[in-house]
Design a protein around this motif. Sequence first.
Motif, mmCIF file in Angstrom:
data_model
loop_
_atom_site.group_PDB
_atom_site.id
_atom_site.type_symbol
_atom_site.label_atom_id
_atom_site.label_comp_id
_atom_site.label_asym_id
_atom_site.label_seq_id
_atom_site.Cartn_x
_atom_site.Cartn_y
_atom_site.Cartn_z
ATOM 1 N N LEU A 48 -11.073 -49.404 33.015
ATOM 2 C CA LEU A 48 -9.701 -48.998 32.752
ATOM 3 C C LEU A 48 -9.716 -47.946 31.655
ATOM 4 O O LEU A 48 -10.510 -48.021 30.720
ATOM 5 C CB LEU A 48 -8.861 -50.188 32.292
ATOM 6 N N GLU A 49 -8.843 -46.983 31.761
ATOM 7 C CA GLU A 49 -8.766 -45.930 30.758
ATOM 8 C C GLU A 49 -8.485 -46.514 29.372
ATOM 9 O O GLU A 49 -9.025 -46.039 28.369
ATOM 10 C CB GLU A 49 -7.657 -44.948 31.149
ATOM 11 N N GLU A 50 -7.668 -47.580 29.317
ATOM 12 C CA GLU A 50 -7.307 -48.196 28.042
ATOM 13 C C GLU A 50 -8.446 -49.002 27.427
ATOM 14 O O GLU A 50 -8.407 -49.337 26.247
ATOM 15 C CB GLU A 50 -6.098 -49.129 28.216
ATOM 16 N N ASP A 51 -9.438 -49.382 28.234
ATOM 17 C CA ASP A 51 -10.523 -50.241 27.744
ATOM 18 C C ASP A 51 -11.840 -49.827 28.422
ATOM 19 O O ASP A 51 -12.390 -50.549 29.241
ATOM 20 C CB ASP A 51 -10.199 -51.707 28.047
ATOM 21 N N PRO A 52 -12.373 -48.651 28.078
ATOM 22 C CA PRO A 52 -13.540 -48.121 28.777
ATOM 23 C C PRO A 52 -14.824 -48.922 28.573
ATOM 24 O O PRO A 52 -15.784 -48.746 29.313
ATOM 25 C CB PRO A 52 -13.687 -46.704 28.214
#
Length: 84
Positions: A48-52
């Motif tokens: 996820l972009e928020e949690d790479p």
Amino acid sequence: MTLDELNPGDLVYAATDIINDGGIPDLAADALIASPGTRGVILKIGHLEEDPERTLYLVRFEGPELVLGPPTGCWAEELTTEAA
């Protein structure tokens, strides 16, 4: 084999109950997608972009009559490579 070594097309198993969190529109928001030991196949692996730093697996689990269910996003802790 660990989850880090897997690729799309590899088999995995649900390690916990996989419940729809509302992300699959054709299922009830609290529908059981897979129970522990249910076999699935990895479609994609990503982040996820928020949690790479966290890996997300897109998996289709077997349902009744061995028909694959909808693509479901799963975290590593929800999956295992070992059959129950």
